[in-house]
Motif scaffolding. Structure first.
Motif, PDB file in Angstrom:
ATOM      1  N   THR A 146       0.806  -1.219   0.000  1.00  0.00           N
ATOM      2  CA  THR A 146       0.000   0.000   0.000  1.00  0.00           C
ATOM      3  C   THR A 146       0.842   1.274   0.000  1.00  0.00           C
ATOM      4  OG1 THR A 146      -0.219  -0.064   2.409  1.00  0.00           O
ATOM      5  CG2 THR A 146      -1.955  -1.138   1.127  1.00  0.00           C
ATOM      6  N   THR A 147       2.165   1.130   0.054  1.00  0.00           N
ATOM      7  CA  THR A 147       3.029   2.311  -0.011  1.00  0.00           C
ATOM      8  C   THR A 147       3.553   2.548  -1.426  1.00  0.00           C
ATOM      9  OG1 THR A 147       5.030   1.078   0.578  1.00  0.00           O
ATOM     10  CG2 THR A 147       3.723   2.001   2.393  1.00  0.00           C
ATOM     11  N   SER A 148       3.331   1.585  -2.325  1.00  0.00           N
ATOM     12  CA  SER A 148       3.796   1.725  -3.709  1.00  0.00           C
ATOM     13  C   SER A 148       2.920   2.678  -4.490  1.00  0.00           C
ATOM     14  CB  SER A 148       3.756   0.369  -4.426  1.00  0.00           C
ATOM     15  OG  SER A 148       4.762  -0.470  -3.962  1.00  0.00           O
ATOM     16  N   GLU A 149       3.512   3.258  -5.531  1.00  0.00           N
ATOM     17  CA  GLU A 149       2.720   4.026  -6.491  1.00  0.00           C
ATOM     18  C   GLU A 149       2.286   3.048  -7.579  1.00  0.00           C
ATOM     19  OE1 GLU A 149       3.064   8.378  -8.106  1.00  0.00           O
ATOM     20  OE2 GLU A 149       4.587   7.111  -9.060  1.00  0.00           O
ATOM     21  N   PHE A 150       1.017   3.080  -7.920  1.00  0.00           N
ATOM     22  CA  PHE A 150       0.453   2.202  -8.929  1.00  0.00           C
ATOM     23  C   PHE A 150       0.152   3.041 -10.166  1.00  0.00           C
ATOM     24  CE2 PHE A 150      -0.128  -0.087  -5.075  1.00  0.00           C
ATOM     25  CZ  PHE A 150      -0.153  -1.433  -5.413  1.00  0.00           C
ATOM     26  N   LYS A 151       1.005   2.921 -11.191  1.00  0.00           N
ATOM     27  CA  LYS A 151       0.835   3.662 -12.445  1.00  0.00           C
ATOM     28  C   LYS A 151       0.482   2.662 -13.534  1.00  0.00           C
ATOM     29  CE  LYS A 151       3.770   7.123 -13.158  1.00  0.00           C
ATOM     30  NZ  LYS A 151       5.069   7.846 -13.331  1.00  0.00           N
ATOM     31  N   VAL A 152      -0.756   2.743 -14.022  1.00  0.00           N
ATOM     32  CA  VAL A 152      -1.203   1.786 -15.028  1.00  0.00           C
ATOM     33  C   VAL A 152      -1.825   2.499 -16.217  1.00  0.00           C
ATOM     34  CG1 VAL A 152      -1.600  -0.069 -13.347  1.00  0.00           C
ATOM     35  CG2 VAL A 152      -3.474   1.436 -13.981  1.00  0.00           C
ATOM     36  N   VAL A 153      -1.652   1.888 -17.376  1.00  0.00           N
ATOM     37  CA  VAL A 153      -2.310   2.335 -18.593  1.00  0.00           C
ATOM     38  C   VAL A 153      -3.106   1.146 -19.134  1.00  0.00           C
ATOM     39  CG1 VAL A 153      -0.195   1.934 -19.965  1.00  0.00           C
ATOM     40  CG2 VAL A 153      -2.072   3.311 -20.914  1.00  0.00           C
ATOM     41  N   PHE A 154      -4.380   1.397 -19.362  1.00  0.00           N
ATOM     42  CA  PHE A 154      -5.259   0.378 -19.925  1.00  0.00           C
ATOM     43  C   PHE A 154      -5.396   0.612 -21.426  1.00  0.00           C
ATOM     44  CE2 PHE A 154      -6.520   0.517 -15.489  1.00  0.00           C
ATOM     45  CZ  PHE A 154      -6.678  -0.828 -15.176  1.00  0.00           C
ATOM     46  N   ASP A 155      -5.169  -0.440 -22.204  1.00  0.00           N
ATOM     47  CA  ASP A 155      -5.303  -0.401 -23.659  1.00  0.00           C
ATOM     48  C   ASP A 155      -6.740  -0.801 -23.991  1.00  0.00           C
ATOM     49  OD1 ASP A 155      -5.000  -0.534 -26.389  1.00  0.00           O
ATOM     50  OD2 ASP A 155      -3.616  -2.230 -26.368  1.00  0.00           O
ATOM     51  N   LEU A 214       3.412   4.057 -25.492  1.00  0.00           N
ATOM     52  CA  LEU A 214       4.873   4.077 -25.382  1.00  0.00           C
ATOM     53  C   LEU A 214       5.334   5.175 -24.419  1.00  0.00           C
ATOM     54  CD1 LEU A 214       7.694   3.168 -26.227  1.00  0.00           C
ATOM     55  CD2 LEU A 214       7.515   4.735 -28.170  1.00  0.00           C
ATOM     56  N   GLN A 215       4.812   6.393 -24.585  1.00  0.00           N
ATOM     57  CA  GLN A 215       5.219   7.492 -23.706  1.00  0.00           C
ATOM     58  C   GLN A 215       4.836   7.225 -22.259  1.00  0.00           C
ATOM     59  OE1 GLN A 215       4.712  11.041 -26.937  1.00  0.00           O
ATOM     60  NE2 GLN A 215       4.285  11.546 -24.841  1.00  0.00           N
ATOM     61  N   LEU A 216       3.645   6.720 -22.033  1.00  0.00           N
ATOM     62  CA  LEU A 216       3.221   6.416 -20.662  1.00  0.00           C
ATOM     63  C   LEU A 216       4.111   5.342 -20.045  1.00  0.00           C
ATOM     64  CD1 LEU A 216      -0.613   6.668 -21.213  1.00  0.00           C
ATOM     65  CD2 LEU A 216       0.726   8.084 -19.629  1.00  0.00           C
ATOM     66  N   GLN A 217       4.480   4.327 -20.833  1.00  0.00           N
ATOM     67  CA  GLN A 217       5.374   3.298 -20.306  1.00  0.00           C
ATOM     68  C   GLN A 217       6.745   3.886 -19.986  1.00  0.00           C
ATOM     69  OE1 GLN A 217       4.686   0.273 -23.438  1.00  0.00           O
ATOM     70  NE2 GLN A 217       4.091  -1.075 -21.760  1.00  0.00           N
ATOM     71  N   GLN A 218       7.202   4.814 -20.802  1.00  0.00           N
ATOM     72  CA  GLN A 218       8.484   5.465 -20.517  1.00  0.00           C
ATOM     73  C   GLN A 218       8.405   6.294 -19.236  1.00  0.00           C
ATOM     74  OE1 GLN A 218       9.182   7.534 -24.222  1.00  0.00           O
ATOM     75  NE2 GLN A 218      10.316   5.820 -25.093  1.00  0.00           N
ATOM     76  N   GLU A 219       7.190   6.723 -18.850  1.00  0.00           N
ATOM     77  CA  GLU A 219       6.975   7.472 -17.616  1.00  0.00           C
ATOM     78  C   GLU A 219       6.711   6.545 -16.424  1.00  0.00           C
ATOM     79  OE1 GLU A 219       3.799  10.295 -18.346  1.00  0.00           O
ATOM     80  OE2 GLU A 219       4.826  11.064 -20.119  1.00  0.00           O
ATOM     81  N   GLY A 220       6.842   5.242 -16.632  1.00  0.00           N
ATOM     82  CA  GLY A 220       6.706   4.294 -15.539  1.00  0.00           C
ATOM     83  C   GLY A 220       5.338   3.635 -15.428  1.00  0.00           C
ATOM     84  N   TYR A 221       4.430   3.922 -16.344  1.00  0.00           N
ATOM     85  CA  TYR A 221       3.124   3.255 -16.339  1.00  0.00           C
ATOM     86  C   TYR A 221       3.280   1.828 -16.849  1.00  0.00           C
ATOM     87  CZ  TYR A 221       0.565   7.615 -15.557  1.00  0.00           C
ATOM     88  OH  TYR A 221       0.061   8.778 -15.012  1.00  0.00           O
ATOM     89  N   GLN A 222       2.532   0.916 -16.241  1.00  0.00           N
ATOM     90  CA  GLN A 222       2.555  -0.483 -16.651  1.00  0.00           C
ATOM     91  C   GLN A 222       1.308  -0.759 -17.499  1.00  0.00           C
ATOM     92  OE1 GLN A 222       5.251  -2.520 -15.863  1.00  0.00           O
ATOM     93  NE2 GLN A 222       6.017  -0.533 -15.183  1.00  0.00           N
ATOM     94  N   LEU A 223       1.489  -1.435 -18.617  1.00  0.00           N
ATOM     95  CA  LEU A 223       0.400  -1.723 -19.537  1.00  0.00           C
ATOM     96  C   LEU A 223      -0.448  -2.877 -19.037  1.00  0.00           C
ATOM     97  CD1 LEU A 223      -0.997  -1.277 -22.294  1.00  0.00           C
ATOM     98  CD2 LEU A 223       0.682  -2.884 -23.261  1.00  0.00           C
TER      99      LEU A 223
END
Length: 179
Positions: free
Chosen positions: A47-56, A167-176
């Motif tokens: 619960t201390t992690s940042e969760f960065k996700v991108v939904f396709d 691609l840009q979001l993944q480069q910013e640390g978002y997980q697909l």
């Protein structure tokens, strides 16, 4: 047949147990994205992690009056993690929309004009935007499918392409996440 006090108590306990196992929405998206509570999972959520996700989001139901469950996945993601103790400030979500799903993020007026019904995704998308979810339409799909910026739900962004945005979001640390 008569039921004694023990049976009545047992019935009440079973009812409470079942109601505790109902899916719930919120706290981030109140009307969409209901999820089950998972008690004591073996794989613990950090619960201390940042969760960065991108939904396709590329597919859509055939019926124009049916909500796109892939878009609702973002609401489930937000509610599930917030219910489990992840601070909302640590939840970063983006939707990259293209292909058949492009129609699902147009405003009600444009949707009604094209499909004869109100956009069943309109309130969901507006709720996601209010929760700071980025909703990004592929510019190639915007042009090929005839959905200009003025037809989109306010707050929706247009990118050069879905590929570029992902691609840009993944480069910013978002997980697909593909659903």
């Amino acid at each position: 047949m008569k039921y004694g006090p023990f049976n009545a108590l047992l019935f009440c306990l079973m009812t409470l147990s079942l109601s505790a196992q109902e899916k719930r929405t919120g706290p981030v998206i109140a009307d969409f994205g209901s999820v089950w509570k998972v008690e004591n999972p073996d794989f613990k959520t950090n619960t201390t992690s940042e969760f960065k996700v991108v939904f396709d989001i590329y597919d859509s139901p055939d019926s124009p009056d049916e909500m796109n469950k892939s878009i609702e996945t973002a609401a489930r993601f937000l509610n599930m993690h917030a219910q489990s103790g992840v601070p909302t400030a640590k939840l970063k979500v983006a939707l990259v929309v293209h292909n058949r799903a492009s129609k699902d993020i147009i405003n009600t007026e444009a949707y009604r004009k094209r499909f004869g019904v109100a956009n069943p995704n309109g309130l969901l998308v507006a709720s996601l935007l209010e929760a700071d979810v980025q909703v990004i339409l592929c510019g190639q799909s915007s042009n090929s499918r005839g959905f200009p910026k003025e037809d989109l739900i306010p707050g929706t962004q247009i990118a050069l392409s879905a590929m570029t945005a992902i691609l840009q979001l993944q480069q910013e640390g978002y997980q697909l996440i593909k659903f």
